[in-house]
Scaffold this active site. Structure first.
Site, mmCIF file in Angstrom:
data_model
loop_
_atom_site.group_PDB
_atom_site.id
_atom_site.type_symbol
_atom_site.label_atom_id
_atom_site.label_comp_id
_atom_site.label_asym_id
_atom_site.label_seq_id
_atom_site.Cartn_x
_atom_site.Cartn_y
_atom_site.Cartn_z
ATOM 1 N N GLU A 1 1.245 -1.241 -0.131
ATOM 2 C CA GLU A 1 -0.101 0.538 -0.218
ATOM 3 C C GLU A 1 1.100 1.019 0.222
ATOM 4 O O GLU A 1 0.831 2.154 0.750
ATOM 5 C CB GLU A 1 -0.458 -0.157 1.076
ATOM 6 C CG GLU A 1 -1.831 -1.960 0.615
ATOM 7 C CD GLU A 1 -2.550 -1.445 -0.031
ATOM 8 O OE1 GLU A 1 -2.650 -0.212 -0.705
ATOM 9 O OE2 GLU A 1 -3.914 -1.872 -0.163
ATOM 10 N N ASP B 1 -18.873 10.298 5.130
ATOM 11 C CA ASP B 1 -19.976 9.750 6.023
ATOM 12 C C ASP B 1 -19.779 10.472 7.294
ATOM 13 O O ASP B 1 -20.673 10.735 8.166
ATOM 14 C CB ASP B 1 -20.794 8.514 4.648
ATOM 15 C CG ASP B 1 -21.629 9.299 3.280
ATOM 16 O OD1 ASP B 1 -21.246 9.927 3.169
ATOM 17 O OD2 ASP B 1 -21.824 7.916 3.005
#
Length: 423
Positions: free
Chosen positions: A141, A405
């Protein structure tokens, strides 16, 4: 055929049957930098793990350093993939597995696989091999590493002369999903050809182990979300244009010092996911006086039941905090309260809640701790949707929005102002 030393005799394995196709150049390359950007399910991490186990057993003086930006993320990624590779090759009896701290040892020679995080840089720069040479590094990553200077520090840790008779070579392997075309990885490794660099792009089509159901996921993505398909399906660079939040910085800070300020409030939000989307838990501190949000922790994981969500949040130390959760799942909120999250409450939702929540947060400066790697990925890719003519629609894309969110839910109480509660 490839020979693996397992006892007093050689075990003959046909590696293509174990590794599969599509990575022949990657497998054979011995230059300094081996860089692979790929889509999800492109088997880049699994192939890399297999390569290291095979070649550590082939080169008796080689040692490997495995790195991610945050140490705690290594256990469920590289460490698990390397254990899987050991099992797939059938050599479990010859590897010693240590969980704390993470470490793998090839018992016949004492060679090591060491694991480090950039959240403790001194442990990276001071590392040395007990037996043989530290000649290989795997950065998984690599997209999480936002500073090229941090990469250079890792690169410099793979140093020192290696006697030619060992047959060893120094190499740094980087694997990642290519979310953002503006990342330094593109300019450094993909834009300018270099004989010391192998820069590859792979995708799910070279993964012969996927079944029809797996492939249908990508075919649906191709139709329903072409932008995401180009990156998560085909491994192409993500084009980031029109960020929703531009008022943020990545910066280390001491949470306890910030929380001790009299004007600072805590804010926790939870967005549910399961199979395709992750459960996302946002942990922040907020000062309306300074108009600043400090993002200090996160949970971002797929496949969590409600009980597992409670266990994760409890283990993080936040079970007693007031949490705003996605009101679209009232049953999940009820189950989490029964499990022990007594102060979880539904977030308000309405026809204008997303727009108004975003507009409110846009007034704040957002400071993100470097360990919040998933939040950093989302906020640097959360953009406004466009219509078929390329015009912004005033609505955010339905992607890279799980922690976004959750942050919006968490900020509701502050946005509304003081309310009365018997919690």
């Amino acid at each position: 055929m490839n020979s693996l030393l397992t006892d007093s005799r050689a075990s003959q394995l046909h590696l293509p049957d174990i590794v599969g196709q599509g990575y022949g150049t990657f497998w054979r390359f011995k230059g300094r930098y081996r860089v692979c950007k790929g889509s999800r399910a492109s088997k880049k991490s699994k192939t890399t793990a297999l390569w290291y186990i095979v070649n550590l057993m082939k080169y008796p003086q080689a040692n490997l350093l495995v790195i991610r930006k945050v140490y705690r993320t290594l256990h469920d990624s590289c460490f698990t993939d390397l254990k899987w590779a050991i099992s797939r090759l059938g050599v479990q009896a010859f590897w010693d597995v240590k969980e704390s701290p993470l470490e793998l040892t090839y018992k016949p020679t004492g060679q090591k696989i060491l694991f480090r995080g950039l959240d403790d840089p001194l442990k990276v720069t001071s590392i040395a091999a007990e037996h043989g040479y530290l000649c290989w590094a795997w950065i998984e990553e690599a997209y999480e590493i936002s500073s090229e200077a941090d990469f250079n520090m890792i690169d410099e840790s793979i140093r020192g002369a290696i006697p030619p008779e060992t047959g060893l070579f120094k190499q740094v392997t980087l694997t990642f999903n290519p979310w953002n075309e503006h990342h330094w990885l593109k300019a450094r490794f993909f834009d300018t050809p270099d004989p010391d660099t192998l820069a590859l792009t792979t995708n799910y089509t070279c993964n012969e182990w996927l079944d029809d159901a797996d492939r249908r996921v990508f075919e649906r993505m191709k139709v329903q979300n072409p932008r995401r398909y180009s990156v998560a399906g085909l491994g192409e660079w993500g084009i980031v244009d029109g960020l929703v939040f531009e008022n943020w910085v990545e910066e280390a800070f001491d949470k306890t010092i910030i929380a001790a300020r009299p004007d600072v409030k805590s804010a926790f939000g939870l967005d549910f996911g399961y199979t395709n989307d992750p459960t996302a838990f946002f942990c922040g501190l907020v000062s309306e006086k300074e108009m600043t949000i400090w993002v200090f922790d996160e949970l971002y994981e797929r496949g969590l039941t409600n009980r597992a969500i409670y266990q994760r949040i409890y283990g993080m130390g936040y079970a007693k905090e007031r949490i705003r959760g996605d009101s679209a799942e009232p049953k999940s909120l009820d189950e989490l309260r029964e499990e022990g999250l007594r102060r979880i409450r539904p977030a308000g939702k309405g026809p204008d809640s997303i727009r108004s929540g975003i507009q409110y947060i846009q007034n704040f400066r957002i400071v993100v701790h470097p360990r919040c790697v998933n939040f950093l990925t989302e906020i640097s890719n959360y953009t406004w949707a466009k219509d078929k003519f390329g015009n912004k629609t005033g609505k955010p894309i339905d992607d890279f929005n799980h922690l976004m969110d959750a942050m919006r839910y968490a900020m509701e109480d502050i946005q509304r102002g003081p309310t009365y509660s018997f919690d």
